[in-house]
Every structure is written in C-alpha cells, then in structure tokens.
Design a protein around this motif. Structure first.
Motif, PDB file in Angstrom:
ATOM      1  N   GLY A   1      -5.822 -14.810  29.176  1.00 29.89           N
ATOM      2  CA  GLY A   1      -6.743 -14.223  28.224  1.00 29.89           C
ATOM      3  C   GLY A   1      -6.812 -12.715  28.385  1.00 29.89           C
ATOM      4  O   GLY A   1      -7.269 -12.219  29.418  1.00 29.89           O
ATOM      5  N   VAL A   2      -6.364 -11.970  27.389  1.00 30.38           N
ATOM      6  CA  VAL A   2      -6.379 -10.509  27.440  1.00 30.38           C
ATOM      7  C   VAL A   2      -7.702 -10.017  26.851  1.00 30.38           C
ATOM      8  O   VAL A   2      -8.066 -10.363  25.722  1.00 30.38           O
ATOM      9  CB  VAL A   2      -5.196  -9.913  26.655  1.00 30.38           C
ATOM     10  CG1 VAL A   2      -5.253  -8.394  26.678  1.00 30.38           C
ATOM     11  CG2 VAL A   2      -3.880 -10.410  27.254  1.00 30.38           C
ATOM     12  N   MET A   3      -8.427  -9.207  27.605  1.00 24.56           N
ATOM     13  CA  MET A   3      -9.751  -8.723  27.210  1.00 24.56           C
ATOM     14  C   MET A   3      -9.632  -7.429  26.411  1.00 24.56           C
ATOM     15  O   MET A   3      -9.099  -6.435  26.909  1.00 24.56           O
ATOM     16  CB  MET A   3     -10.622  -8.496  28.445  1.00 24.56           C
ATOM     17  CG  MET A   3     -10.860  -9.739  29.283  1.00 24.56           C
ATOM     18  SD  MET A   3     -12.037  -9.465  30.630  1.00 24.56           S
ATOM     19  CE  MET A   3     -11.080  -8.375  31.698  1.00 24.56           C
ATOM     20  N   LEU A   4     -10.161  -7.458  25.184  1.00 25.48           N
ATOM     21  CA  LEU A   4     -10.077  -6.311  24.291  1.00 25.48           C
ATOM     22  C   LEU A   4     -11.476  -5.808  23.942  1.00 25.48           C
ATOM     23  O   LEU A   4     -12.363  -6.593  23.575  1.00 25.48           O
ATOM     24  CB  LEU A   4      -9.337  -6.682  23.014  1.00 25.48           C
ATOM     25  CG  LEU A   4      -7.904  -7.185  23.197  1.00 25.48           C
ATOM     26  CD1 LEU A   4      -7.314  -7.597  21.859  1.00 25.48           C
ATOM     27  CD2 LEU A   4      -7.048  -6.113  23.841  1.00 25.48           C
ATOM     28  N   SER A   5     -11.644  -4.499  24.021  1.00 23.75           N
ATOM     29  CA  SER A   5     -12.922  -3.872  23.713  1.00 23.75           C
ATOM     30  C   SER A   5     -12.993  -3.490  22.237  1.00 23.75           C
ATOM     31  O   SER A   5     -11.997  -3.543  21.504  1.00 23.75           O
ATOM     32  CB  SER A   5     -13.107  -2.626  24.573  1.00 23.75           C
ATOM     33  OG  SER A   5     -12.156  -1.635  24.187  1.00 23.75           O
TER      34      SER A   5
END
Length: 519
Positions: free
Chosen positions: A180-184
């Motif tokens: 899971g890549v965390m994007l702001s």
C-alpha cells in the motif's frame, strides 16, 4: 546532473504555491461546463461538486475516526469518480481496489489497510467470505451509495493539510504481496497540476478513462482533466472496439493507455474521422517500442504522443515531448514539472553520460512510504543522493536507465529483471526491441532461464501478427538478432505464444510469464 522539464513547457511556480486539498479540484471548473459523461449519465462541475458534498457527508455519518480507511471495489461511474475526493473531504483515507482482483487479493488489501468501510457492487460483496472482511469493517453496496449521494446533508470543501494522508494505492503485486503506497493531498494535487501543465490540457478536452482508478495513472486522469476544467468519460470496456465506439460517441480528445492496450488498438480498423478526434495519446506502465511508436504515429497523425515513465511510489517521473518522439522514439524523456530525476551509481554518485545507473526520484511527488511496512519502506524510500537539490527522502526505483548527452533518459532494465549470463548483465528490453524491429513480430518478451553452463540463458517469447508463419519468422528473427546483438545476447530458444498475460493494471505480468515458461 539534474534533469529539468523539457524546454517547450513553461516553468510552474514552486510547489507550495500550488497545493490545495484534493477535494477542491472540482472548484477549478466552470460550473456549467461538463465534468462527467458516460453510460451512467453526465454532470457539470456544479452538479459534481454538490454530489461530492452529499457523498462526503454520507461517509462522515458513519462516525469513523479521522484517518480511518474506506475501501471501494466498484465499477467505473459517478461513485468511483467521486470516492477519491469524498473520503478525504470526510477526513478519511480512500483505498481503491482494482475491480479485476480476486477474493484472496481483496481480502489481503482489506486486512492490510485495516479498512473500516467497504463499498462494493452486490456481486463483489457476495463473492467475499465472512473471514475475508475485518470484523469491524461495515459493508455497503454501490447502489445504496449512489442513492445516498443524490441529496441530504452536504460537507463543504475540506481544509486538509498538504501532508495529510488522502489515499493508499496498492501495487499490482506481480511479485510478493501487494504494497500500500501512502499518498498525501500534496502528492495528488501536484500530480494533477504537473500533468495538466505538460500535456497542455484545456477545458475543451474530454478524457476517456479506460485504466483502473486504483492505478495511479488511471486516477490521475480524473484529477489532471478536472484541474484543466475538462470532462472525464469513464469506461469499463470489454473489447478494444468499445474504445473506438466511446471515442466516437463521447467526442473524446485524450486517451491514456499501457503498451498491451496500444498493441490491441493499432491492430483494429479505425475510421479516419474517429482517429482524427484524438488530440493526445499518453503512455506509461511500460516502454513503447519504436515499431509501436511508428504505428501510433501513422494511425493517429493529428494526435500528440506522450511517452511517459512513472512508479506508484513517486507517481510520474519523466515524459518525452511530442516534438522529440520521432527522433528519439525509445527515450523516456526528461523530468516532469515538480520532479527531480538523478541517475546514480551504487555509491550514490551521479553517472556519466550513457553510463547505466539507478533512477532516483526526488521532490514533492515522492509518496510517504508503504502503509504499515517500515522494512520495505526503508528499502525503497531512502535519503536523496548528495547531488539532489530537494534533498530529503527520495524513491530509489530499482530501474536501470542511462542519460544521453542531450539529457534524455533511456530505460535499460529492472535491477531484478536483468539476465545474468556467463558474467554478462543483459537487459531484456534490448533483446525485445531488436526482435520487434522484425516485420511480423507483434510482441516480444525475453526471459532468463536456468542454464548449467551459462548460469542463465535467454529465452525469447514471440507473438506474431495475424497470418505470419512462425517457422519463417523465427529464421528472420534469428538472422536479425545475429546482425544487431552480440553473441552473449542471442536467445538459446525462441517460442511462440498466442497471448501474454497482463496484471490487473493492464501491464505485462512478467512474473506470470516466467512461471509459464520456467525452463
């Protein structure tokens, strides 16, 4: 050396001046201009913004804690288009799930993300077992969600901080468990600003969205189009011919794809007037070959072609301006706005021209790491090389590239995909490109297979154009490879296949291909 954006694109203001919460994106469009058009109906920007407010209020009504995760496993339509903004407006984090994934993969994503709410089609909800869904995760149908966003309470645009988490996008997982890549908010907003800018998108543009919204490339089609004030046309297509029909019916000007899709599309008979509607074609998820570039340029002579390179951990890194495509059809281009791209040696020093090195992406498009996975985050997200202007954390891509004297990048291969044969490091892409130059070859994949003498030998898999004799083509391919490539790159054997498997994002699934042809 820093690779700057191509010279034909005017510079943008520094990133801090550009950032807004991602749920503000619809506010940029003219209220009465079309924002969404498709089989499920159409809405203008004012209607979309109002509907977004209702959907966000409905999500907030569940009483979840700020930062809780909301997963969606739904078909393309108004709900899928609005969820990436509605969840963050409600103070939640959106976790889109690719509709092509199966039960076990979905169960992993739900458990790993700790989703507290799942919105899915009725059929997909029924496919899940009780133990596939976390005990504290509520399940709701897409149809109920669509009803809820037609009226009732409404939430105004959020005041989210730029670095607040907005989404977790799971990689396709062709090797190992999906991450899971965390994007702001800043990641998503600046990605929209950058792409809309260098693609020169305008309010008159209409983008056909054939890629999954769970794919960063696919989701950005929404944001970049809306940033420019244009209209998105979602399409869950069954056959490539559905793409042609939608382009004609919906007056589409922009089409984004991945190489396997382009291969299918160029094999179809396009009415000239439909092909002429397209103003731009964009490609990512794998390199375009010179032969495919030539076919696209012939079929769509009025469309600008944008080859691009990206990775979910940093969204998008490079693009090649259309004016350079004919002269450099195999180039990845240079850095997009807001990206700093360095090519470095193992010790972090910048490479010389034409010296292969690892692509390192620095700057504000870099994601926040992998969700609940500090070990794998530390492997990929590391301090920027000393030469970086931005500094801070960078994404070390694992992709080997080289930089030309003209400051253009060329893909060499994945660190973990290089074929090591008799002490030589061989790029599969170099062999594939050479094979594709032979008339009659539609697709090519080079693999490394165990060999007692060499350590690994090259196996070349080919898919032929229609009506081509495989035996005669193998003779032609071998003759061409002997002329173009050194002895250590020559394939031990050539096999013919009828199709190549692709992953959930439509890209070639090299892990599955290798599993089908191991030795």
């Amino acid at each position: 050396m820093r690779l700057n954006a191509a010279p034909d694109v005017a510079p943008l203001p520094p990133p801090p001046a550009q950032v807004r919460p991602i749920d503000h994106i619809l506010l940029r469009g003219e209220p009465t201009r079309p924002a969404l058009d498709g089989r499920a109906g159409h809405m203008d920007f004012a209607e979309m913004e109002a509907t977004l407010g209702h959907l966000a209020a409905w999500l907030a009504g569940f009483g979840l804690a700020p930062g809780d995760r909301v997963a969606s496993w739904i078909a393309k339509g108004p709900v899928a288009a609005l969820m990436p903004m509605a969840a963050p407006r409600a103070g939640l984090v959106h976790v889109p799930i690719n509709p092509l994934l199966k039960r076990a993969q979905v169960a992993h994503i739900l458990a790993d993300s700790g989703a507290r709410l799942l919105i899915a089609t009725d059929a997909r909800l029924e496919s899940l077992h009780d133990d596939d869904v976390p005990g504290d995760c509520e399940r709701h149908s897409e149809s109920d969600t669509a009803c809820a966003m037609t009226g009732g309470p409404s939430l105004p645009p959020s005041g989210a901080a730029p670095d607040a988490l907005a989404a977790i996008l799971y990689t396709s997982g062709s090797t190992g468990r999906p991450k899971g890549v965390m994007l702001s908010h800043a990641n998503l907003w600046l990605g929209a600003v950058s792409v809309a800018h260098y693609l020169r998108m305008a309010a008159e543009d209409r983008t056909l969205c054939v890629l999954p919204f769970s794919f960063d490339y696919g989701q950005n089609q929404l944001f970049s189009t809306w940033y420019a004030g244009g209209c998105v046309v979602p399409l869950d297509y069954l056959t490539p011919r559905d793409v042609i029909k939608s382009i004609e019916r919906r007056r589409v000007t922009t089409l984004a794809g991945v190489p396997p899709l382009w291969v299918q599309l160029v094999e179809l008979d396009w009415p000239p007037e439909v092909a002429a509607q397209l103003r731009r074609l964009t490609n990512s998820g794998g390199a375009l070959t010179p032969a495919l570039v030539s076919k696209l340029r012939t079929l769509f002579p009025q469309a600008d072609l944008y080859p691009m390179y990206g990775l979910t951990e940093a969204f998008r890194s490079t693009y090649l301006p259309p004016a350079l495509v004919d002269m450099h059809p195999d180039s990845m281009g240079a850095a997009i706005p807001f990206a700093e791209i360095l090519v470095v040696r193992p010790d972090g020093a910048v490479t010389d021209d034409d010296e292969p090195g690892e692509l390192v992406h620095c700057g504000p498009l870099v994601a926040q790491g992998y969700w609940r996975d500090p070990a794998r985050t530390a492997e990929r997200f590391r301090p920027a090389p000393p030469a970086s202007t931005y500094g801070g954390t960078a994404v070390w891509s694992g992709d080997m590239v080289r930089r030309s004297a003209e400051d253009l990048l060329y893909f060499v291969g994945r660190n973990d995909a290089m074929i090591k044969s008799a002490g030589n490091r061989i790029s599969p892409n170099e062999i594939e490109d050479a094979a594709l130059a032979v008339r009659g070859v539609a697709q090519a994949v080079a693999l490394g297979v165990p060999d007692e003498r060499l350590g690994a030998a090259v196996r070349l898999l080919l898919r032929t154009d229609s009506g081509v004799d495989p035996a005669a083509l193998e003779t032609d391919v071998r003759a061409h490879l002997k002329q173009e490539l050194p002895n250590f790159m020559q394939p031990r054997d050539i096999r013919f296949v009828t199709h190549f498997p692709v992953n959930a994002n439509g890209k070639l699934d090299r892990a599955a291909i290798l599993a089908d042809h191991p030795a």
